[in-house]
Design a protein around this motif. Structure first.
Motif, PDB file in Angstrom:
ATOM      1  N   LEU A  67      61.433  77.296  30.378  1.00 44.36           N
ATOM      2  CA  LEU A  67      61.183  76.066  29.634  1.00 44.36           C
ATOM      3  C   LEU A  67      62.274  75.795  28.615  1.00 44.36           C
ATOM      4  CD1 LEU A  67      58.925  73.883  29.424  1.00 44.36           C
ATOM      5  CD2 LEU A  67      58.002  75.177  27.494  1.00 44.36           C
ATOM      6  N   ALA A  68      62.863  76.869  28.063  1.00 48.22           N
ATOM      7  CA  ALA A  68      63.892  76.703  27.034  1.00 48.22           C
ATOM      8  C   ALA A  68      65.191  76.163  27.599  1.00 48.22           C
ATOM      9  CB  ALA A  68      64.140  78.053  26.340  1.00 48.22           C
ATOM     10  N   THR A  69      65.415  76.318  28.932  1.00 49.59           N
ATOM     11  CA  THR A  69      66.703  75.909  29.513  1.00 49.59           C
ATOM     12  C   THR A  69      66.583  74.727  30.472  1.00 49.59           C
ATOM     13  OG1 THR A  69      66.433  77.483  31.347  1.00 49.59           O
ATOM     14  CG2 THR A  69      67.547  78.280  29.352  1.00 49.59           C
ATOM     15  N   ILE A  70      65.360  74.222  30.701  1.00 48.11           N
ATOM     16  CA  ILE A  70      65.180  73.219  31.745  1.00 48.11           C
ATOM     17  C   ILE A  70      65.887  71.908  31.422  1.00 48.11           C
ATOM     18  CG2 ILE A  70      63.016  72.274  30.828  1.00 48.11           C
ATOM     19  CD1 ILE A  70      62.050  72.133  33.752  1.00 48.11           C
ATOM     20  N   LEU A  71      66.005  71.595  30.107  1.00 50.66           N
ATOM     21  CA  LEU A  71      66.656  70.349  29.714  1.00 50.66           C
ATOM     22  C   LEU A  71      68.071  70.551  29.189  1.00 50.66           C
ATOM     23  CD1 LEU A  71      63.719  68.477  27.911  1.00 50.66           C
ATOM     24  CD2 LEU A  71      64.505  68.232  30.266  1.00 50.66           C
ATOM     25  N   SER A  72      68.510  71.797  29.124  1.00 50.27           N
ATOM     26  CA  SER A  72      69.856  72.053  28.615  1.00 50.27           C
ATOM     27  C   SER A  72      70.900  72.054  29.720  1.00 50.27           C
ATOM     28  CB  SER A  72      69.877  73.401  27.889  1.00 50.27           C
ATOM     29  OG  SER A  72      69.618  74.454  28.812  1.00 50.27           O
ATOM     30  N   GLY A  73      70.465  72.182  30.966  1.00 60.12           N
ATOM     31  CA  GLY A  73      71.393  72.222  32.083  1.00 60.12           C
ATOM     32  C   GLY A  73      71.909  73.616  32.377  1.00 60.12           C
ATOM     33  N   GLU A  74      71.573  74.587  31.548  1.00 61.79           N
ATOM     34  CA  GLU A  74      72.115  75.939  31.737  1.00 61.79           C
ATOM     35  C   GLU A  74      71.552  76.612  32.974  1.00 61.79           C
ATOM     36  OE1 GLU A  74      71.314  78.032  28.173  1.00 61.79           O
ATOM     37  OE2 GLU A  74      72.520  76.720  26.899  1.00 61.79           O
ATOM     38  N   GLY A  75      70.248  76.384  33.223  1.00 64.52           N
ATOM     39  CA  GLY A  75      69.640  77.045  34.381  1.00 64.52           C
ATOM     40  C   GLY A  75      69.377  76.114  35.534  1.00 64.52           C
ATOM     41  N   ALA A  76      70.011  74.929  35.518  1.00 66.00           N
ATOM     42  CA  ALA A  76      69.690  73.929  36.546  1.00 66.00           C
ATOM     43  C   ALA A  76      70.087  74.385  37.927  1.00 66.00           C
ATOM     44  CB  ALA A  76      70.380  72.609  36.205  1.00 66.00           C
ATOM     45  N   SER A  77      71.243  74.988  38.037  1.00 67.28           N
ATOM     46  CA  SER A  77      71.733  75.340  39.373  1.00 67.28           C
ATOM     47  C   SER A  77      70.911  76.424  40.022  1.00 67.28           C
ATOM     48  CB  SER A  77      73.209  75.778  39.272  1.00 67.28           C
ATOM     49  OG  SER A  77      73.304  76.909  38.417  1.00 67.28           O
ATOM     50  N   SER A  78      70.329  77.310  39.237  1.00 60.81           N
ATOM     51  CA  SER A  78      69.560  78.416  39.790  1.00 60.81           C
ATOM     52  C   SER A  78      68.080  78.118  39.900  1.00 60.81           C
ATOM     53  CB  SER A  78      69.757  79.665  38.909  1.00 60.81           C
ATOM     54  OG  SER A  78      69.285  79.391  37.598  1.00 60.81           O
ATOM     55  N   SER A  79      67.669  76.995  39.389  1.00 59.98           N
ATOM     56  CA  SER A  79      66.238  76.692  39.359  1.00 59.98           C
ATOM     57  C   SER A  79      65.804  75.771  40.467  1.00 59.98           C
ATOM     58  CB  SER A  79      65.870  76.069  38.004  1.00 59.98           C
ATOM     59  OG  SER A  79      66.205  76.936  36.975  1.00 59.98           O
ATOM     60  N   GLY A  80      66.713  75.303  41.259  1.00 60.86           N
ATOM     61  CA  GLY A  80      66.333  74.403  42.339  1.00 60.86           C
ATOM     62  C   GLY A  80      66.765  72.988  42.074  1.00 60.86           C
ATOM     63  N   GLY A  81      66.742  72.196  43.170  1.00 58.57           N
ATOM     64  CA  GLY A  81      67.248  70.826  43.112  1.00 58.57           C
ATOM     65  C   GLY A  81      66.494  69.949  42.152  1.00 58.57           C
ATOM     66  N   THR A  82      65.183  70.085  42.105  1.00 55.46           N
ATOM     67  CA  THR A  82      64.423  69.205  41.220  1.00 55.46           C
ATOM     68  C   THR A  82      64.756  69.461  39.771  1.00 55.46           C
ATOM     69  OG1 THR A  82      62.614  70.787  41.388  1.00 55.46           O
ATOM     70  CG2 THR A  82      62.520  68.862  42.816  1.00 55.46           C
ATOM     71  N   ASN A  83      65.089  70.683  39.424  1.00 52.13           N
ATOM     72  CA  ASN A  83      65.497  70.947  38.038  1.00 52.13           C
ATOM     73  C   ASN A  83      66.796  70.230  37.708  1.00 52.13           C
ATOM     74  OD1 ASN A  83      63.278  72.439  37.514  1.00 52.13           O
ATOM     75  ND2 ASN A  83      64.285  74.432  37.585  1.00 52.13           N
ATOM     76  N   ILE A  84      67.689  70.135  38.665  1.00 55.30           N
ATOM     77  CA  ILE A  84      68.927  69.376  38.452  1.00 55.30           C
ATOM     78  C   ILE A  84      68.583  67.915  38.199  1.00 55.30           C
ATOM     79  CG2 ILE A  84      71.050  68.577  39.554  1.00 55.30           C
ATOM     80  CD1 ILE A  84      71.131  71.176  41.092  1.00 55.30           C
ATOM     81  N   ALA A  85      67.676  67.365  38.989  1.00 56.28           N
ATOM     82  CA  ALA A  85      67.290  65.964  38.832  1.00 56.28           C
ATOM     83  C   ALA A  85      66.633  65.733  37.472  1.00 56.28           C
ATOM     84  CB  ALA A  85      66.340  65.554  39.951  1.00 56.28           C
ATOM     85  N   VAL A  86      65.786  66.680  37.040  1.00 58.67           N
ATOM     86  CA  VAL A  86      65.144  66.535  35.739  1.00 58.67           C
ATOM     87  C   VAL A  86      66.187  66.560  34.630  1.00 58.67           C
ATOM     88  CG1 VAL A  86      63.647  67.701  34.073  1.00 58.67           C
ATOM     89  CG2 VAL A  86      62.892  67.406  36.430  1.00 58.67           C
ATOM     90  N   TYR A  87      67.117  67.501  34.718  1.00 52.63           N
ATOM     91  CA  TYR A  87      68.178  67.568  33.704  1.00 52.63           C
ATOM     92  C   TYR A  87      68.999  66.283  33.696  1.00 52.63           C
ATOM     93  CZ  TYR A  87      72.702  68.591  31.661  1.00 52.63           C
ATOM     94  OH  TYR A  87      73.854  68.521  30.930  1.00 52.63           O
ATOM     95  N   ASN A  88      69.350  65.776  34.878  1.00 53.59           N
ATOM     96  CA  ASN A  88      70.139  64.544  34.957  1.00 53.59           C
ATOM     97  C   ASN A  88      69.359  63.349  34.394  1.00 53.59           C
ATOM     98  OD1 ASN A  88      72.338  65.798  36.053  1.00 53.59           O
ATOM     99  ND2 ASN A  88      71.784  65.357  38.172  1.00 53.59           N
ATOM    100  N   THR A  89      68.031  63.312  34.659  1.00 52.90           N
ATOM    101  CA  THR A  89      67.206  62.236  34.111  1.00 52.90           C
ATOM    102  C   THR A  89      67.216  62.263  32.584  1.00 52.90           C
ATOM    103  OG1 THR A  89      65.760  62.264  36.042  1.00 52.90           O
ATOM    104  CG2 THR A  89      64.878  61.259  34.033  1.00 52.90           C
ATOM    105  N   HIS A  90      67.035  63.464  32.038  1.00 49.78           N
ATOM    106  CA  HIS A  90      67.057  63.605  30.580  1.00 49.78           C
ATOM    107  C   HIS A  90      68.410  63.198  30.010  1.00 49.78           C
ATOM    108  CE1 HIS A  90      66.380  65.213  26.607  1.00 49.78           C
ATOM    109  NE2 HIS A  90      67.402  66.055  26.743  1.00 49.78           N
ATOM    110  N   ARG A  91      69.480  63.657  30.669  1.00 46.42           N
ATOM    111  CA  ARG A  91      70.824  63.342  30.194  1.00 46.42           C
ATOM    112  C   ARG A  91      71.105  61.833  30.284  1.00 46.42           C
ATOM    113  NH1 ARG A  91      74.587  63.348  26.895  1.00 46.42           N
ATOM    114  NH2 ARG A  91      76.731  63.360  27.647  1.00 46.42           N
ATOM    115  N   ARG A  92      70.628  61.220  31.359  1.00 46.90           N
ATOM    116  CA  ARG A  92      70.848  59.794  31.553  1.00 46.90           C
ATOM    117  C   ARG A  92      70.153  58.979  30.456  1.00 46.90           C
ATOM    118  NH1 ARG A  92      68.299  56.206  35.849  1.00 46.90           N
ATOM    119  NH2 ARG A  92      67.106  58.048  36.315  1.00 46.90           N
ATOM    120  N   LEU A  93      68.927  59.332  30.085  1.00 46.02           N
ATOM    121  CA  LEU A  93      68.223  58.614  29.021  1.00 46.02           C
ATOM    122  C   LEU A  93      68.930  58.762  27.684  1.00 46.02           C
ATOM    123  CD1 LEU A  93      64.496  59.435  29.883  1.00 46.02           C
ATOM    124  CD2 LEU A  93      65.751  57.325  30.339  1.00 46.02           C
ATOM    125  N   GLN A  94      69.493  59.945  27.440  1.00 46.84           N
ATOM    126  CA  GLN A  94      70.193  60.130  26.169  1.00 46.84           C
ATOM    127  C   GLN A  94      71.498  59.352  26.137  1.00 46.84           C
ATOM    128  OE1 GLN A  94      70.436  64.383  25.306  1.00 46.84           O
ATOM    129  NE2 GLN A  94      68.597  64.116  24.037  1.00 46.84           N
TER     130      GLN A  94
END
Length: 618
Positions: free
Chosen positions: A548-575
Motif C-alpha cells: 500500500l505504501a508504494t502503490i501510488l509512488s510508482g516504485e513497485g508498479a513493475s513488479s505488482s502487475g499491469g493494473t498497478n501500473i495503470a493505477v499509478y499512471n491514473t494517479h500521476r495523470r490527475l496530479q
C-alpha cells in the motif's frame, strides 16, 4: 522700508523649492478662508434658523396629509358601521316595531362579522355603541352577537366626552385620551371618534353614541418622524386646548400654546412665530388639520439651533484643516515631482530582483526621465516574452507527458478484455462471445468518442459498468456492482479512464483473489467544498501495508502487475492535470477490503471543452 523688502525678497529667493511652494499655498489657502469665516459667522445662526424652519415647514406639509388620511380612515370606518343593514334597521325602525326581534336576523350576524374584521385590523381597536335603555333587561347587551359592541348609557356617564355632548349641540367629536374614561382607555384605546344619534324604543326617541376607538400611537409616530433636530417637539392640539397626540408628552406640556393664539398666528405669520417661553426663545410652526379642526404644532427651541450652528462651524473648521493639509501635501508633491519620477523608476527596477516584471505607465512627458521609462518598458516586454515562451514550452511538455501516460492505460484494458473473449471462444460460448464483443464495442465507443480526453462522471460510470458486465461474463456473475453517485454530480467533468483501472484492480487483485472469488464493488460520490470526491470500495482480500505504501509512488508498479501500473499512471495523470492536492488515496484492511478515494476539482462539463484543462486548475 526698502531695506526690509530687500531682505524679505532675498530670504524668499534663497529658500528651497519645497519651502517656496509650501509658503505660497499656505498663504493663498489660509487668508481668504479666515476672512470668509469671520464674515459669515455672525450670520450663520440666522441661516441655520431660516433653513431649519423651512425644512420643518416642508416636513409638516408632507406629514399633515398622512394625519388627515388617518382621520379619514377612522371616519370611513365609522360610516361603514352605520351603513350596515343591522344598524340601519336598529336605529331607524318604525316607532312601534318589537325591538328584540332584530337580533334573530342574518343582518345581526353580518354586523358582528363586519365589526370583528374591522377591529382585527391595525387601525381600529374597539367599538362601543352606548344606548339609553330603561332599567329593565335588554337582550342587546347579553346576546353573543352584540354584547361586545353594545353597552348601556350608564357606562358612558361620567366621562368628559359625555359631558361635552350633553352641554353642546355637537354631533361628532374626536376625543383625546383625557376625554375618555379609564375603562375605555384600558379596554379599547386612548383615541376615539364619537358621534351622537337617536333610536326609538317603546314608541319613544332615546339617545345613543357610537364610539370608534383607536390608538394615538399612530399619530405620535408620525409626529416623531416630523422632527428634524433633537430637543424639538411636535404635537396636535384641538379647539379645546387639549393635546391629542405628541412626540414627547413632557415637552409638549412645557411648550403648549393656546389654540386661539395658534389660530390667530396661523392666519398672519406665514405659519411660524417666535416666542419666549420660560426665558427660552422658541420658534413655533403650525399646520392646520382641517377635518377635525386640529393644529399640528412644531416647536424648535433656540438651544439646539445654536448647537447646530456651532456644529456647522466646527465642521467648517475641520474641513478647512483637511483642505490645508491637502494643500501642504500638494506643495510637497509638486516640489518633489522630478525626484519622485526618478525614484519610481528605481523602485520599479528593483522589483526585477524579486522576479516581478511589470512595465510602468507610458510617460506623459518625453524628457530624459521619459526616455528612461520607455527603455525600461522595452526591456520588460522582451523579458516577459522570453518567460512566456518558456512557459509555453513547459506546457507542451506537460501535454506530451499526459498523452504518454494515457497511452499506457488504453492498451492495458484491451489486452485483458481480449484475453477474456478468447477464453469464451475456446469454451464454445458463441452467444456470450457476441455479447462480449458488443459490450467491448460499446466500451471503446465511450473510450474513443470525440477527440477530447475529458469526459463526464456519467459516461465514466457507464464505462466501468460495461467493463464489469464483461468481467462477469468471464467470472460467472461473481461480481456485484453498486453505483450510488448523486444525479447532480453526473455532468461534472473527469478525465477518461479514471475509474476503469481502479475497478479493474479491485476485481483482479481484490475480489478474484478471495477464497470464493466473489465480492461487491461500490461506487459513490459527493461534493466537498469546491472538489468532487469519488469513493470506490470493495470487499476483496485488501492490500498489504508494505504494498500500500508504494502503490501510488510508482516504485513497485513493475513488479505488482499491469493494473498497478495503470493505477499509478491514473494517479500521476490527475496530479499533472490538477495539481499535487488531487489524485488517488488508498486505504485498506487486509482480509476485508480496500477503499480508493478519487479527488478532482468540481468543474461542469462543456461540449466545447479544450483538449487539456489548464494546469493545476488555473
Amino acid at each position: 522700508m526698502s531695506h526690509i523688502f530687500t531682505r524679505i525678497r532675498h530670504s524668499y529667493g534663497d529658500m528651497k523649492l519645497e519651502s517656496k511652494f509650501t509658503l505660497v499655498l499656505l498663504l493663498t489657502a489660509t487668508v481668504p478662508v479666515i476672512m470668509m469665516a469671520c464674515f459669515f459667522y455672525g450670520k450663520l445662526y440666522d441661516m441655520v434658523v431660516s433653513y431649519t424652519i423651512r425644512q420643518e415647514q416642508d416636513t409638516s406639509a408632507q406629514t399633515a396629509p398622512y394625519i388627515e388620511d388617518l382621520v379619514q380612515q377612522i371616519i370611513d370606518a365609522h360610516d361603514g358601521i352605520t351603513d350596515q343593514e343591522f344598524f340601519q334597521i336598529l336605529f331607524h325602525q318604525p316607532v312601534n316595531s318589537p325591538f328584540q326581534m332584530f337580533l334573530d336576523t342574518n343582518d345581526a350576524q353580518y354586523f358582528h362579522e363586519y365589526v370583528k374584521n374591522l377591529i382585527d385590523s391595525d387601525m381600529i381597536s374597539g367599538l362601543q355603541i352606548y344606548m339609553d335603555f330603561p332599567p329593565q333587561s335588554v337582550r342587546l347587551f347579553s346576546d353573543d352577537l352584540t354584547k361586545d359592541y353594545f353597552s348601556p348609557m350608564s357606562k358612558a356617564r361620567g366621562t368628559y366626552w359625555y359631558g361635552i355632548f350633553q352641554g353642546t349641540q355637537q354631533s361628532s367629536l374626536f376625543c383625546p385620551a383625557f376625554y375618555l374614561g379609564e375603562r375605555e382607555k384600558k379596554k379599547y384605546g386612548d383615541l376615539a371618534y364619537i358621534t351622537s344619534t337617536t333610536f326609538y324604543y317603546q314608541g319613544k326617541a332615546r339617545q345613543a353614541y357610537i364610539a370608534l376607538y383607536s390608538s394615538s400611537d399612530y399619530l405620535s409616530d408620525m409626529l416623531k418622524d416630523n422632527l428634524t433636530i433633537d430637543g424639538s417637539v411636535s404635537y396636535i392640539i384641538n379647539d379645546r386646548n387639549a393635546v391629542v397626540a405628541s412626540s414627547d408628552i413632557s415637552l409638549s406640556g412645557i411648550y403648549l400654546l393656546d389654540y386661539d393664539t395658534i389660530e390667530e398666528s396661523f392666519m398672519s405669520s406665514n405659519n411660524f412665530i417666535e416666542r419666549n417661553i420660560l426665558d427660552t426663545t422658541v420658534y413655533a410652526g403650525f399646520y392646520n388639520i382641517k377635518q377635525p379642526e386640529w393644529f399640528m404644532v412644531t416647536v424648535l427651541p433656540s438651544g439646539p439651533l445654536i448647537h447646530q450652528s456651532n456644529a456647522i462651524m466646527v465642521q467648517y473648521i475641520l474641513m478647512y484643516l483637511g483642505f490645508l493639509v491637502f494643500a501642504l501635501v500638494l506643495a510637497h508633491f509638486m516640489s518633489h515631482s522630478i525626484t519622485n519620477r526618478i525614484s519610481s523608476v528605481i523602485h520599479q527596477m528593483s522589483k526585477v530582483r524579486k522576479g516581478t516584471l511589470s512595465p510602468m505607465d507610458s510617460p506623459e512627458y518625453h524628457d530624459e526621465i521619459g526616455d528612461l521609462i520607455d527603455t525600461y518598458n522595452y526591456m520588460t516586454r522582451k523579458m516577459d516574452q522570453l518567460m512566456t515562451d518558456q512557459a509555453k514550452a513547459a506546457e507542451e511538455l506537460r501535454i506530451a507527458e499526459f498523452r504518454s501516460l494515457q497511452a499506457q492505460i488504453n492498451p492495458h484494458f484491451l489486452y485483458n478484455t481480449m484475453d477474456m473473449i478468447n477464453w469464451l471462444a475456446q469454451q464454445g460460448r458463441t452467444d456470450e462471445v457476441s455479447r462480449a464483443v458488443q459490450s467491448l464495442s460499446r466500451f471503446y465507443k465511450l473510450t474513443l468518442s470525440r477527440k477530447q480526453s475529458i469526459s463526464t462522471i456519467y459516461r465514466e460510470a457507464e464505462h466501468v459498468s460495461i467493463y464489469l458486465q464483461i468481467q462477469n461474463m468471464r467470472y460467472h456473475d461473481s461480481i456485484t456492482f453498486v453505483s450510488d453517485i448523486p444525479d447532480e454530480l453526473m455532468e461534472y467533468q473527469i478525465p477518461k479512464l479514471t475509474l476503469q483501472p481502479i475497478i479493474e484492480n479491485s476485481v483482479l487483485h481484490g475480489i478474484l483473489e478471495t477464497a470464493d472469488k466473489t465480492g461487491t464493488i461500490v461506487l459513490t460520490g459527493w461534493m466537498e467544498d469546491s472538489d468532487i470526491v469519488l469513493l470506490i470500495s470493495d470487499d476483496g482480500i485488501g492490500i498489504a501495508a508494505e504494498q500500500l505504501a508504494t502503490i501510488l509512488s510508482g516504485e513497485g508498479a513493475s513488479s505488482s502487475g499491469g493494473t498497478n501500473i495503470a493505477v499509478y499512471n491514473t494517479h500521476r495523470r490527475l496530479q499533472i492535470l490538477y495539481g499535487p492536492d488531487y489524485g488517488l488515496s488508498y486505504t485498506s484492511n487486509p482480509g476485508h477490503g480496500t477503499e480508493v478515494e478519487i479527488r478532482i476539482p468540481a468543474r461542469k462539463h462543456s461540449a466545447t471543452l479544450d483538449f487539456i484543462p489548464p494546469l493545476y486548475g488555473k
